[in-house]
Enzyme design. Structure first.
Site, mmCIF file in Angstrom:
data_model
loop_
_atom_site.group_PDB
_atom_site.id
_atom_site.type_symbol
_atom_site.label_atom_id
_atom_site.label_comp_id
_atom_site.label_asym_id
_atom_site.label_seq_id
_atom_site.Cartn_x
_atom_site.Cartn_y
_atom_site.Cartn_z
ATOM 1 N N GLU A 216 61.119 -30.925 -17.608
ATOM 2 C CA GLU A 216 60.020 -31.660 -16.956
ATOM 3 C C GLU A 216 60.324 -33.148 -16.809
ATOM 4 O O GLU A 216 59.512 -34.001 -17.180
ATOM 5 C CB GLU A 216 58.722 -31.437 -17.726
ATOM 6 C CG GLU A 216 58.369 -29.953 -17.824
ATOM 7 C CD GLU A 216 57.163 -29.666 -18.708
ATOM 8 O OE1 GLU A 216 56.546 -30.619 -19.200
ATOM 9 O OE2 GLU A 216 56.857 -28.475 -18.893
ATOM 10 N N ASN A 257 65.062 -27.709 -16.462
ATOM 11 C CA ASN A 257 63.896 -26.823 -16.385
ATOM 12 C C ASN A 257 62.690 -27.614 -15.873
ATOM 13 O O ASN A 257 62.452 -28.741 -16.309
ATOM 14 C CB ASN A 257 63.607 -26.276 -17.798
ATOM 15 C CG ASN A 257 62.689 -25.089 -17.805
ATOM 16 O OD1 ASN A 257 62.793 -24.201 -16.958
ATOM 17 N ND2 ASN A 257 61.777 -25.047 -18.759
ATOM 18 N N HIS A 293 54.492 -21.240 -14.149
ATOM 19 C CA HIS A 293 53.150 -21.029 -14.708
ATOM 20 C C HIS A 293 52.190 -20.972 -13.517
ATOM 21 O O HIS A 293 51.779 -22.008 -12.980
ATOM 22 C CB HIS A 293 52.782 -22.164 -15.668
ATOM 23 C CG HIS A 293 53.634 -22.183 -16.894
ATOM 24 N ND1 HIS A 293 53.571 -21.188 -17.851
ATOM 25 C CD2 HIS A 293 54.593 -23.047 -17.305
ATOM 26 C CE1 HIS A 293 54.439 -21.449 -18.818
ATOM 27 N NE2 HIS A 293 55.079 -22.564 -18.506
ATOM 28 N N GLU A 321 59.593 -19.278 -17.434
ATOM 29 C CA GLU A 321 58.352 -19.287 -18.233
ATOM 30 C C GLU A 321 57.195 -18.627 -17.474
ATOM 31 O O GLU A 321 56.059 -19.114 -17.500
ATOM 32 C CB GLU A 321 57.956 -20.730 -18.583
ATOM 33 C CG GLU A 321 59.022 -21.528 -19.306
ATOM 34 C CD GLU A 321 58.559 -22.916 -19.747
ATOM 35 O OE1 GLU A 321 57.346 -23.198 -19.721
ATOM 36 O OE2 GLU A 321 59.428 -23.732 -20.111
ATOM 37 N N ASP A 323 54.061 -16.891 -16.196
ATOM 38 C CA ASP A 323 52.787 -16.245 -16.506
ATOM 39 C C ASP A 323 51.855 -16.496 -15.326
ATOM 40 O O ASP A 323 52.101 -17.373 -14.510
ATOM 41 C CB ASP A 323 52.173 -16.676 -17.852
ATOM 42 C CG ASP A 323 52.082 -18.172 -18.051
ATOM 43 O OD1 ASP A 323 52.014 -18.921 -17.060
ATOM 44 O OD2 ASP A 323 52.071 -18.612 -19.229
HETATM 45 O O1 G3I Z 1 51.590 -24.104 -35.491
HETATM 46 C C1 G3I Z 1 50.518 -25.054 -35.507
HETATM 47 C C2 G3I Z 1 49.475 -24.612 -36.463
HETATM 48 O O2 G3I Z 1 50.002 -24.650 -37.747
HETATM 49 C C3 G3I Z 1 48.276 -25.546 -36.347
HETATM 50 O O3 G3I Z 1 47.246 -25.084 -37.173
HETATM 51 C C4 G3I Z 1 47.778 -25.575 -34.921
HETATM 52 C C5 G3I Z 1 46.623 -26.561 -34.734
HETATM 53 O O4 G3I Z 1 46.519 -26.983 -33.408
HETATM 54 O O5 G3I Z 1 48.837 -26.009 -34.092
HETATM 55 C C6 G3I Z 1 49.947 -25.132 -34.133
HETATM 56 O O6 G3I Z 1 50.930 -25.632 -33.287
HETATM 57 C C7 G3I Z 1 50.707 -25.471 -31.916
HETATM 58 C C8 G3I Z 1 51.897 -24.676 -31.339
HETATM 59 O O7 G3I Z 1 51.757 -24.589 -29.950
HETATM 60 C C9 G3I Z 1 52.011 -23.266 -31.916
HETATM 61 O O8 G3I Z 1 50.911 -22.520 -31.552
HETATM 62 C C10 G3I Z 1 50.628 -26.818 -31.252
HETATM 63 O O9 G3I Z 1 49.448 -27.479 -31.683
HETATM 64 C C11 G3I Z 1 50.597 -26.676 -29.760
HETATM 65 O O10 G3I Z 1 50.684 -27.953 -29.161
HETATM 66 C C12 G3I Z 1 51.781 -25.841 -29.313
HETATM 67 O O11 G3I Z 1 51.656 -25.634 -27.925
HETATM 68 C C13 G3I Z 1 52.839 -25.253 -27.262
HETATM 69 C C14 G3I Z 1 53.089 -26.245 -26.115
HETATM 70 O O12 G3I Z 1 54.193 -25.808 -25.344
HETATM 71 C C15 G3I Z 1 53.390 -27.642 -26.630
HETATM 72 O O13 G3I Z 1 54.587 -27.664 -27.349
HETATM 73 C C16 G3I Z 1 52.660 -23.845 -26.718
HETATM 74 O O14 G3I Z 1 52.600 -22.923 -27.804
HETATM 75 C C17 G3I Z 1 53.823 -23.480 -25.809
HETATM 76 O O15 G3I Z 1 53.550 -22.260 -25.167
HETATM 77 C C18 G3I Z 1 53.983 -24.573 -24.752
HETATM 78 O O16 G3I Z 1 55.097 -24.222 -23.982
HETATM 79 C C19 G3I Z 1 55.383 -25.090 -22.887
HETATM 80 C C20 G3I Z 1 56.890 -25.160 -22.759
HETATM 81 O O17 G3I Z 1 57.450 -25.608 -23.970
HETATM 82 C C21 G3I Z 1 57.290 -26.098 -21.599
HETATM 83 N N1 G3I Z 1 56.661 -25.672 -20.362
HETATM 84 C C22 G3I Z 1 55.208 -25.522 -20.429
HETATM 85 C C23 G3I Z 1 54.808 -24.572 -21.565
HETATM 86 C C24 G3I Z 1 53.307 -24.405 -21.621
HETATM 87 O O18 G3I Z 1 52.668 -25.616 -21.901
#
Ligand code: G3I
Length: 415
Positions: A216, A257, A293, A321, A323
């Protein structure tokens, strides 16, 4: 910068520049939502039929199978890194042509939590992408204090189950560790970034087949996004990151990406220019990842033509990615539109010979990132929240079966 900043960028602009869905209505899906047992029967039948041919497909695949060819200065892309793409079971992976991996984003905690989820994953996918485990802020939450466990476990899981591991992502503005201070001088920041890329790629050398080196890096107009890396290091940080990654693992496939670039958008034009420029000066960019997405009611404009123009630059392409989120409530019509979009994206990938992988961003509606990020959307994946296959899953099966004859060539002695 907080990770959830990403939420905003994914919501709007990524969807801009796409045309309304224009697909011809298909015959109504074989079953309606909620008829889980009928769905399962249909899919099992398809799977059994697919399985009948699976032995032949397996025999044709070899550990040396990879994209048809790589750029002259790159490795030939044989997946010596990570697992072989050889399929097992009767799911999507067994139907895929030898030069295409079928992947899903994954988190170790999901695999640990539910054996049925794990079985569906290993049966259907021969690639996995670390959904969060390899992001910098998760790997190195404190300076020098690495937490390798989740990513090591994912890599080991992939190796144990014949799944190639796709590393995500080395440089991403929303995954910058909170301990990095932008007021530090340029050399310090540059050293930190180089050390990060070198350390992570080096650790998984020979185990991760491809990396999202940068993620990005463009704004919605197709220019370079204003990030800490651009502000501190200038535009050269992108080329540097690719060169550092290449030095750390010369056999890894290196991707750029991006989201909102699947169709013919202004941003896609910017990405095209960037990749062309990087290639022109010999930067080891091997592939372009299109996140995809999507929304249920919008179809990217000319996805196949768009992928082709990138492939014509000499790079591989990948759907990284995918969905398709649905505005709640879910209806049969929306599921049908969703199914068409999954089919649309897979067909585009199968049409371009150097499309190396087709990856969904999670496969279960129960655990998709969409649920927490878009409260008014859901049901974005190919399995529902009860892990029953949806019409979109059937669409992937059908599309792979349609194309098998065009890609697989019988080899002597294969049975
Ligand atoms: O694991 C912690 C947990 O311990 C905590 O209690 C909770 C509270 O908010 O957060 C959890 O972590 C979260 C993590 O996902 C795991 O679920 C983070 O807050 C959350 O920000 C994180 O979001 C991820 C996001 O990227 C940001 O990194 C999403 O799962 C993930 O699907 C998303 O993926 C991105 C790709 O990397 C890049 N392209 C877009 C895509 C979707 O946004």
């Amino acid at each position: 910068m907080a990770e959830n900043v990403r939420t905003d960028v994914a919501a709007g602009p990524a969807s801009a520049g796409v045309a309304p869905a224009d697909g011809t209505p298909r015959p109504v899906a074989r079953r309606r939502p909620g008829r889980g047992s009928i769905t399962l029967l249909v899919v099992l039948l398809l799977a059994v039929v697919a399985g009948a041919g699976a032995a032949t497909i397996h025999a044709r695949q070899s550990p040396a199978a990879g994209p048809p060819s790589g750029p002259p200065w790159s490795p030939t892309a044989a997946p010596t890194t990570g697992a072989t793409p050889t399929g097992t079971g009767t799911g999507l992976r067994s139907l895929a042509p030898a030069n295409l991996r079928i992947g899903s984003a994954m988190e170790m905690k999901l695999l640990d939590a539910d054996p049925r989820f794990r079985d569906i994953f290993t049966t259907n996918f021969n690639a996995l992408t670390a959904e969060n485990a390899m992001k910098w802020r998760n790997l190195e939450p404190t300076r020098g204090g690495y937490n390798w466990t989740p990513s090591d476990q994912l890599v080991e899981f992939g190796q144990a189950h014949g799944q190639a591991v796709y590393g995500h992502t080395l440089v991403w503005h929303t995954a910058v560790p909170s301990w990095i201070d932008e007021s530090w001088d340029t050399e310090t920041i540059r050293d930190l970034l180089r050390n990060h890329v070198t350390t992570v790629v080096g650790r998984y050398r020979g185990k991760v087949w491809a990396w999202d080196v940068v993620n990005e890096v463009l704004d919605e107009q197709g220019g370079l996004r204003d990030t800490i890396w651009l502000r501190k290091l200038g535009p050269g940080y992108i080329a540097d990151a690719f060169r550092w990654a290449h030095e750390a693992d010369p056999n890894a496939r290196l991707f750029i990406n991006e989201y909102g670039t699947e169709g013919r958008t202004r941003k896609a034009d910017g990405l095209f220019r960037l990749v062309r420029e990087l290639r022109a000066v010999g930067v080891p960019v091997h592939g372009v990842g299109f996140q995809s997405h999507l929304r249920w009611d919008r179809t990217p404009d000319d996805t196949t033509g768009n992928l082709r123009r990138f492939a014509d630059l000499g790079v591989s392409v990948a759907i990284t990615e995918l969905d398709v989120r649905i505005t709640l409530p879910v209806t049969p019509e929306k599921l049908q539109r969703q199914e068409r979009l999954y089919r649309h994206m897979l067909r585009a990938c199968l049409t371009v010979p150097t499309c190396e992988s087709f990856t969904v961003w999670g496969f279960s509606d129960a655990t998709s990132w969409i649920n927490t990020t878009y409260p008014d959307h859901g049901a974005a994946c190919v399995f529902d929240a009860d892990l029953e296959p949806k019409p979109a899953y059937d669409a992937l099966v059908e599309t792979l079966r349609e194309r098998r004859g065009r890609v697989d060539v019988p080899s002597p002695g294969s049975g």
